[in-house]
Write a protein that holds these residues in place. Structure first.
Motif, PDB file in Angstrom:
ATOM      1  N   LEU A 212      -2.087  -8.072 -15.412  1.00 32.31           N
ATOM      2  CA  LEU A 212      -1.657  -8.386 -16.776  1.00 32.31           C
ATOM      3  C   LEU A 212      -2.026  -7.262 -17.740  1.00 32.31           C
ATOM      4  N   GLU A 213      -3.238  -6.730 -17.589  1.00 35.68           N
ATOM      5  CA  GLU A 213      -3.672  -5.641 -18.460  1.00 35.68           C
ATOM      6  C   GLU A 213      -2.902  -4.366 -18.172  1.00 35.68           C
ATOM      7  N   ALA A 294      -2.189  -9.488 -23.242  1.00 35.39           N
ATOM      8  CA  ALA A 294      -1.838  -9.681 -21.838  1.00 35.39           C
ATOM      9  C   ALA A 294      -1.090 -10.990 -21.605  1.00 35.39           C
TER      10      ALA A 294
END
Length: 348
Positions: A212-213, A294
């Motif tokens: 996600l990051e 995110a």
């Protein structure tokens, strides 16, 4: 035949969000045609689901070359629906397809080679009856093909007009950064990543950076598939395994259906009841919850009936969670080893 006339309020039903740092806007809910749109299901049922989805503001329809059964039939069936009902609205639609898993015989019928990806895209366009898709994905990382070759194929898909945007699916955080750097240098940035993600499959939150990051770092949107963990995050299994379920048919392995998982599902059902939602609605809302930079762009859902579609879409009516609810969910939203896709290969 009376032409299909969608609801004039369709864009007021579901919020849409920017896809990463691109100008592409996607609905918070997209309809996936992985299951229920092959030749084993009535065509009219498929048509009813797609039409109702568009009525409700779902303008993103997600396919892949091998969706069926048989492989290719989901694209063919959607192509028929497009011609019958949605062609006047093609400019409003986001159509996506993918290539990466087994599709035809021989060494170039799967994987990530330029030969396979571009040939597959051409075949997909024929089945869909359109001259381009809006998003073309590499469906899974291929350890036997250099990532540069796969990315060059995606780049060519866009520059040749076959696709408007490019994306990847089931890539790790590290591989995502590598692929994004290549595409950025080519001038065709990746705009979206499609990983599996649910309360029982949280791999995209793990690591530093997490997937996600990494996607946020690269300016990519994220569309999570299997938010209902292949039906486990519904109430259908609380009293056993129904004969018409994916577990009963073998589409989902029974090794995932353990007493421990069932205990988590029961507890999560109680939390959903307290929120005034079905478990399925809460599971979708949880995937779409606010995670800051995110956060996911879209939850990708499936539907076997209009009723199931309508129930799932209602998730957007309550996307907010209290800290107490999130803490209670975290006790039972635990990794359950059900990720069948990340790190897998399609060798024969």
């Amino acid at each position: 035949m009376i032409p299909f006339s969608p609801s004039p309020d369709r864009y007021n039903e579901i919020p849409f969000r920017p896809c990463g740092e691109s100008g592409l806007q996607l609905p918070a809910i997209a309809l996936g045609l992985w299951h229920n749109f092959g030749d084993d299901r009535p065509f009219q049922t498929q048509r009813d689901i797609v039409r109702r989805a568009f009525d409700l503001g779902v303008f993103h329809f997600d396919l892949a070359n091998n969706y069926g059964p048989p492989a290719g039939s989901a694209e063919e069936n959607f192509g028929r629906i497009l011609q019958k009902d949605l062609l006047p609205f093609r400019h409003e639609l986001i159509l996506s397809t993918k290539a990466g898993w087994n599709m035809w015989e021989g060494p170039h019928g799967f994987g990530g080679s330029r030969k396979y990806l571009l040939t597959s895209l051409d075949e997909s366009l024929k089945r869909l009856g359109t001259d381009h898709v809006d998003i073309f994905y590499h469906h899974r990382p291929d350890p036997d093909t250099p990532v540069e070759e796969s990315m060059l194929a995606l780049h060519h898909a866009v520059t040749s007009g076959r696709a408007l945007y490019a994306g990847i699916s089931s890539y790790s955080a590290e591989a995502t950064k590598e692929a994004a750097a290549i595409m950025r240098d080519l001038g065709t940035p990746l705009v979206i990543h499609q990983p599996s993600y649910s309360m029982l499959n949280r791999w995209i939150e793990e690591g530093s950076p997490s997937l996600l990051e990494a996607a946020a770092d690269e300016g990519m949107g994220v569309i999570g598939f299997s938010a209902l963990a292949q039906g486990l995050l519904t109430e259908k299994y609380l009293d056993g395994v129904p004969e018409d379920s994916r577990l009963a048919s073998g589409k989902v392995s029974r090794k995932f259906f353990t007493d421990e998982v069932l205990g988590h599902v029961r507890a999560l059902t109680d939390i959903a009841d307290g929120r005034g939602q079905t478990l399925a609605q809460m599971a979708i809302a949880w995937v779409l919850r606010d995670q800051g930079r995110a956060s996911l762009t879209t939850a990708l859902i499936g539907a076997s009936s209009v009723g199931q579609l309508e129930d799932s879409v209602k998730a957007v009516e309550n996307l907010d969670f209290t800290d107490e609810e999130l803490a209670a969910i975290d006790e039972h939203a635990v990794e359950s080893g059900i990720n069948q896709w990340w790190g897998a290969t399609a060798s024969r």
